[in-house]
Design a protein around this motif. Structure first.
Motif, mmCIF file in Angstrom:
data_model
loop_
_atom_site.group_PDB
_atom_site.id
_atom_site.type_symbol
_atom_site.label_atom_id
_atom_site.label_comp_id
_atom_site.label_asym_id
_atom_site.label_seq_id
_atom_site.Cartn_x
_atom_site.Cartn_y
_atom_site.Cartn_z
ATOM 1 N N LEU A 47 0.851 -1.182 0.000
ATOM 2 C CA LEU A 47 0.000 0.000 0.000
ATOM 3 C C LEU A 47 0.888 1.232 0.000
ATOM 4 C CD1 LEU A 47 -2.762 1.493 0.530
ATOM 5 C CD2 LEU A 47 -2.270 1.176 2.957
ATOM 6 N N GLU A 48 0.580 2.162 -0.892
ATOM 7 C CA GLU A 48 1.297 3.441 -0.930
ATOM 8 C C GLU A 48 0.284 4.571 -0.844
ATOM 9 O OE1 GLU A 48 4.215 4.145 -3.986
ATOM 10 O OE2 GLU A 48 4.533 1.979 -4.201
ATOM 11 N N ILE A 49 0.585 5.546 -0.031
ATOM 12 C CA ILE A 49 -0.232 6.744 0.086
ATOM 13 C C ILE A 49 0.677 7.904 -0.310
ATOM 14 C CG2 ILE A 49 -1.597 8.200 1.623
ATOM 15 C CD1 ILE A 49 -2.781 5.577 2.354
ATOM 16 N N GLY A 50 0.346 8.561 -1.408
ATOM 17 C CA GLY A 50 1.176 9.653 -1.908
ATOM 18 C C GLY A 50 1.276 10.813 -0.943
ATOM 19 N N LYS A 51 0.183 11.086 -0.231
ATOM 20 C CA LYS A 51 0.179 12.181 0.743
ATOM 21 C C LYS A 51 -0.926 11.939 1.766
ATOM 22 C CE LYS A 51 0.269 17.142 1.234
ATOM 23 N NZ LYS A 51 0.226 18.431 0.588
ATOM 24 N N PHE A 52 -0.614 12.207 3.025
ATOM 25 C CA PHE A 52 -1.626 12.149 4.069
ATOM 26 C C PHE A 52 -1.574 13.418 4.888
ATOM 27 C CE2 PHE A 52 2.119 10.247 5.969
ATOM 28 C CZ PHE A 52 2.159 10.783 7.240
ATOM 29 N N GLU A 53 -2.737 13.841 5.333
ATOM 30 C CA GLU A 53 -2.836 15.033 6.176
ATOM 31 C C GLU A 53 -3.744 14.713 7.351
ATOM 32 O OE1 GLU A 53 -3.796 18.733 4.070
ATOM 33 O OE2 GLU A 53 -3.543 17.569 2.229
ATOM 34 N N MET A 54 -3.433 15.267 8.487
ATOM 35 C CA MET A 54 -4.293 15.115 9.651
ATOM 36 C C MET A 54 -4.929 16.456 9.963
ATOM 37 S SD MET A 54 -3.512 13.781 13.487
ATOM 38 C CE MET A 54 -2.939 15.360 14.106
ATOM 39 N N THR A 55 -6.225 16.431 10.208
ATOM 40 C CA THR A 55 -6.929 17.640 10.611
ATOM 41 C C THR A 55 -7.747 17.337 11.857
ATOM 42 O OG1 THR A 55 -8.858 17.125 9.235
ATOM 43 C CG2 THR A 55 -7.130 18.478 8.237
ATOM 44 N N VAL A 56 -8.084 18.362 12.585
ATOM 45 C CA VAL A 56 -8.950 18.211 13.750
ATOM 46 C C VAL A 56 -10.141 19.128 13.551
ATOM 47 C CG1 VAL A 56 -9.152 18.430 16.242
ATOM 48 C CG2 VAL A 56 -7.002 17.633 15.237
ATOM 49 N N ARG A 57 -11.325 18.530 13.559
ATOM 50 C CA ARG A 57 -12.564 19.295 13.423
ATOM 51 C C ARG A 57 -13.470 18.960 14.595
ATOM 52 N NH1 ARG A 57 -13.779 17.321 7.534
ATOM 53 N NH2 ARG A 57 -11.981 18.185 6.500
ATOM 54 N N ASP A 58 -13.972 19.975 15.253
ATOM 55 C CA ASP A 58 -14.874 19.785 16.389
ATOM 56 C C ASP A 58 -14.310 18.805 17.417
ATOM 57 O OD1 ASP A 58 -16.721 21.465 15.082
ATOM 58 O OD2 ASP A 58 -17.536 19.768 13.961
ATOM 59 N N GLY A 59 -13.003 18.869 17.642
ATOM 60 C CA GLY A 59 -12.366 18.004 18.627
ATOM 61 C C GLY A 59 -12.135 16.572 18.181
ATOM 62 N N THR A 60 -12.427 16.265 16.925
ATOM 63 C CA THR A 60 -12.252 14.911 16.402
ATOM 64 C C THR A 60 -11.183 14.921 15.313
ATOM 65 O OG1 THR A 60 -14.588 14.447 16.816
ATOM 66 C CG2 THR A 60 -13.439 12.952 15.337
ATOM 67 N N GLY A 61 -10.300 13.930 15.360
ATOM 68 C CA GLY A 61 -9.242 13.834 14.364
ATOM 69 C C GLY A 61 -9.723 13.176 13.089
ATOM 70 N N HIS A 62 -9.192 13.638 11.976
ATOM 71 C CA HIS A 62 -9.487 13.069 10.670
ATOM 72 C C HIS A 62 -8.187 12.967 9.872
ATOM 73 C CE1 HIS A 62 -13.393 14.729 11.825
ATOM 74 N NE2 HIS A 62 -13.907 13.760 11.090
#
Length: 110
Positions: free
Chosen positions: A55-70
């Protein structure tokens, strides 16, 4: 300066993924990430399969919305063309809600 070595972070993230996102789907056997490009490579053994997939993921980003991680994934490729198509359709550029443990590990590398 990192307080935790890169290899240790990869092991922590691998364990966190196995306890959360991978549960019920399989097991992450090996994980490598590049914090500069925010890309990821993994070897995964899916439930019911006898051979692991790449499995390859070219790019990943983490965000936090309303106290929940995505996590937001792009450039998904696997060693199974049908799975690449499925992942692209279902996961590509769509926020995936993640466990706080995964967010904690990711925040150390992002």
């Amino acid at each position: 300066m990192r307080l935790i070595p890169h290899k240790a972070l990869q092991l922590m993230l691998c364990k966190a993924l196995n306890l959360t996102l991978a549960r019920g789907y399989g097991k992450v056997l090996k994980l490598e990430f590049d914090p500069k490009t925010k890309s990821l490579k993994a070897k995964v053994l899916l439930e019911g399969e006898s051979e692991p997939i790449d499995l390859e993921i070219g790019k990943f980003e983490m965000t936090v919305r309303d106290g929940t991680g995505h996590i937001l994934l792009s450039g998904i490729k696997t060693s199974r063309p049908w799975l690449t198509t499925l992942c692209s359709r279902l996961l590509e550029n769509r926020p995936i809600k993640v466990d706080p443990a995964v967010c904690s590990c990711l925040s150390l590398i992002l």
